[in-house]
Design a protein around this motif. Structure first.
Motif, PDB file in Angstrom:
ATOM      1  N   ARG A 175       4.407  -4.467  -6.584  1.00  0.00           N
ATOM      2  CA  ARG A 175       4.172  -4.351  -5.151  1.00  0.00           C
ATOM      3  C   ARG A 175       4.440  -5.695  -4.471  1.00  0.00           C
ATOM      4  O   ARG A 175       4.312  -6.752  -5.080  1.00  0.00           O
ATOM      5  CB  ARG A 175       2.728  -3.937  -4.866  1.00  0.00           C
ATOM      6  N   GLU A 203      -7.616   3.346  -4.966  1.00  0.00           N
ATOM      7  CA  GLU A 203      -7.911   1.917  -4.877  1.00  0.00           C
ATOM      8  C   GLU A 203      -8.165   1.511  -3.433  1.00  0.00           C
ATOM      9  O   GLU A 203      -7.257   1.541  -2.593  1.00  0.00           O
ATOM     10  CB  GLU A 203      -6.757   1.081  -5.435  1.00  0.00           C
ATOM     11  N   TYR A 232      -3.878  -3.458 -10.002  1.00  0.00           N
ATOM     12  CA  TYR A 232      -2.602  -2.752 -10.104  1.00  0.00           C
ATOM     13  C   TYR A 232      -1.689  -3.381 -11.158  1.00  0.00           C
ATOM     14  O   TYR A 232      -1.239  -2.686 -12.076  1.00  0.00           O
ATOM     15  CB  TYR A 232      -1.934  -2.698  -8.729  1.00  0.00           C
ATOM     16  N   GLN A 248      -3.657   4.700  -2.423  1.00  0.00           N
ATOM     17  CA  GLN A 248      -4.272   3.656  -1.597  1.00  0.00           C
ATOM     18  C   GLN A 248      -4.348   4.118  -0.149  1.00  0.00           C
ATOM     19  O   GLN A 248      -3.626   5.037   0.264  1.00  0.00           O
ATOM     20  CB  GLN A 248      -3.437   2.374  -1.643  1.00  0.00           C
ATOM     21  N   ARG A 264       2.424   6.292 -12.534  1.00  0.00           N
ATOM     22  CA  ARG A 264       2.571   5.089 -13.359  1.00  0.00           C
ATOM     23  C   ARG A 264       1.710   5.194 -14.613  1.00  0.00           C
ATOM     24  O   ARG A 264       1.055   6.200 -14.846  1.00  0.00           O
ATOM     25  CB  ARG A 264       2.174   3.850 -12.546  1.00  0.00           C
ATOM     26  N   TRP A 299      -1.747   6.571  -8.663  1.00  0.00           N
ATOM     27  CA  TRP A 299      -2.457   5.485  -7.988  1.00  0.00           C
ATOM     28  C   TRP A 299      -2.319   5.693  -6.479  1.00  0.00           C
ATOM     29  O   TRP A 299      -1.215   5.687  -5.944  1.00  0.00           O
ATOM     30  CB  TRP A 299      -1.840   4.157  -8.401  1.00  0.00           C
ATOM     31  N   SER A 321       0.845  -1.200   0.000  1.00  0.00           N
ATOM     32  CA  SER A 321       0.000   0.000   0.000  1.00  0.00           C
ATOM     33  C   SER A 321       0.872   1.239   0.000  1.00  0.00           C
ATOM     34  O   SER A 321       1.812   1.346   0.804  1.00  0.00           O
ATOM     35  CB  SER A 321      -0.922   0.011   1.227  1.00  0.00           C
TER      36      SER A 321
END
Length: 532
Positions: A266, A377, A387, A400, A257, A398, A251
């Motif tokens: 990740r 997300e 992802y 989280q 990206r 992105w 996270s």
């Protein structure tokens, strides 16, 4: 912004001593570049509210629950790269917002967290809202102070902004007793200078370079500012020159990206999958990241997602200059230019058809994601393919929830949309955690924010079904009922309509693609309930 801050401070300085404490607070915040306030005020904050009405320049965004307020401030700062203020009502109001302040702390997000409180002479009488407000604030704050006099409020506010902005960023909580706000004698403070992030020592660079040149399998773990475009490119230079692997925690606060940009994978959420992915690693070098750990403990399994015999090294701590450290390390290992990012023409990716699966949603996102969108997300279990499956989507950021406290996805979307109104925000939101802060939809409607909410409606806490197996539990009907949020089913389209947000339901990928494309072309918020 610096010119605005300076001119605001100079203009306000001509009025020193004629304001009350609340007025000096608002003027100081504006002078320090804090021009957005997410609020859920109460009686103790009325003088602050009145000052916001009299003093132009502060955008005020109302949230119907404090968790919306604190999560929105988090999302705003992640995209604006500067803090917003919050306005919360006494200790219990702070308590309602603590979960998303916890997430903000884990994201190193700059937030000026303003909490009203009992008047100084009223507090000893133990009125119903009296609480240990400072005690509740400290665990989520890098700086905490209770203002004592009206003439100190401005200086306290300037110190709070400086503390919030100091690398790597954090929550600075300023507690304001109501009499300190209404008393005259407020003095506007000028902005305090930003404290530059310290550079990594040459010894740390040399030590990391020696490890990378050793030929032993090495993993670079990047987080925070290292995940922006330029430092990430430098990390890829290092990887190309040394065969090191790059990875980031599960996270993250923000990752830049998409198509044409260099990607980073990740650490998998599931410990067994993570250990399989990182098997054979001998050295782990941290760049702005904590030592990796699994989300939870499981009987008989390691809490480490990397090999037990791997050595941990710190190149740069979160508060240090991560971009500079990566650039210098790349030079130290003789890295050439970064390798080109693999590209796939957008026209070559078409929306998925048929049944709704995680991979199909990722394919459709890749085909239809707007240029420079902001993706929030909080997909929890269903979105494991999102992802990795969107690496070739249009360039985007992105975001989280970073602290594991669910219910921040929708508030993050509110804050991000306020911060970057020229970019479409896409919220990929699990239905169970979405109910924690469903009031965010009302704020989206009120502020006419350009947000597309995709509710992933499986009508259960699906991740906990996996956790039951992971800890070796043997559930029966009572346990399983605690993980089921059907009976009755949540009707997200009706919920959204009740909050002022138009919505529609999709049960197949063709319908989802049509709704998603349409929603992103329109102004204002739209909700898609995707039945999975």
């Amino acid at each position: 912004m610096e010119t605005t801050r300076a001119s605001t401070a100079k203009g306000a300085a001509d009025n020193q001593g004629t304001d009350n404490g609340a007025e000096s607070l608002v003027k100081t915040l504006l002078a320090c570049g804090v021009d957005t306030c997410f609020a859920n005020p109460g009686t103790s904050e009325m003088h602050f509210v009145a000052a916001l009405d009299r003093i132009p320049g502060m955008r005020c965004v109302l949230g119907l629950f404090e968790g919306v307020v604190t999560g929105a401030a988090d999302g705003y700062a992640r995209m604006a790269d500067k803090p917003a203020a919050t306005l919360l009502h006494c200790g219990p109001g702070l308590a309602n917002g603590l979960a998303n302040l916890h997430n903000a702390r884990r994201a190193n997000t700059p937030v000026v967290n303003i909490v009203g409180d009992q008047a100084t002479y009223h507090r000893p009488l133990d009125a119903p809202l009296t609480a240990d407000t400072e005690g509740w604030a400290r665990p989520v704050s890098v700086w905490t102070r209770t203002a004592q006099r009206a003439d100190q409020v401005g200086a306290d506010a300037a110190a709070a902004v400086q503390a919030a902005r100091t690398a790597p960023g954090g929550v600075a909580t300023l507690i304001l007793p109501s009499d300190v706000c209404w008393e005259p004698g407020g003095r506007v403070a000028e902005p305090l200078p930003d404290i530059p992030a310290p550079r990594v020592s040459p010894d740390a660079i040399d030590a990391a370079a020696r490890i990378l040149r050793s030929g032993q399998p090495t993993l670079l773990v990047l987080a925070g500012a290292a995940l922006r475009q330029t430092p990430l490119a430098d990390a890829h230079r290092i990887a190309a020159a040394t065969d090191a692997r790059l990875i980031t925690p599960m996270s993250n606060a923000r990752v830049t990206r998409g198509r044409g940009l260099l990607a980073i994978e990740r650490i998998p959420y599931v410990g067994d999958a993570a250990r399989a992915r990182l098997a054979g690693i001998r050295h782990v070098i941290l760049i702005g990241a904590p030592t990796p750990v699994t989300f939870f403990a499981y009987p008989g399994k390691s809490a480490r997602p990397y090999p037990e015999d791997a050595q941990i090294h710190v190149l740069a701590r979160p508060e240090q200059d991560l971009a500079d450290a990566l650039a210098r390390l790349a030079d130290a290992v003789g890295a050439a230019t970064a390798p080109p990012a693999p590209t796939v023409a957008q026209a070559a990716v078409t929306p998925a058809k048929g049944a709704v699966t995680s991979e199909a949603v990722a394919q459709t996102l890749t085909a239809l994601l707007p240029e420079h969108a902001v993706v929030i997300e909080e997909s929890i279990s269903f979105g494991r393919a999102f992802y990795p499956g969107t690496v070739h989507a249009a360039p985007h950021d992105w975001l989280q929830l970073t602290g594991g406290a669910i219910g921040e996805g929708l508030p993050l979307a509110v804050g991000a949309a306020v911060a970057v109104p020229d970019r479409r925000v896409i919220a990929l939101q699990a239905d169970g955690s979405g109910m924690y802060t469903v009031q965010s939809l009302w704020t989206m409607a009120r502020e006419r924010l350009d947000v597309t909410v995709v509710v992933l409606a499986n009508r259960k806490y699906a991740i906990l079904l996996g956790e039951l197996a992971g800890v070796g539990a043997n559930p029966g009907k009572t346990a399983l009922d605690m993980l089921d949020i059907g009976n009755p089913d949540l009707d997200w389209v009706s919920i959204a309509a009740g909050m002022g947000v138009e919505g529609a339901r999709a049960a197949d990928m063709e319908t989802f693609a049509d709704l998603f494309a349409t929603a992103n072309r329109r102004k204002g918020p739209f909700l898609i309930e995707l039945v999975i």
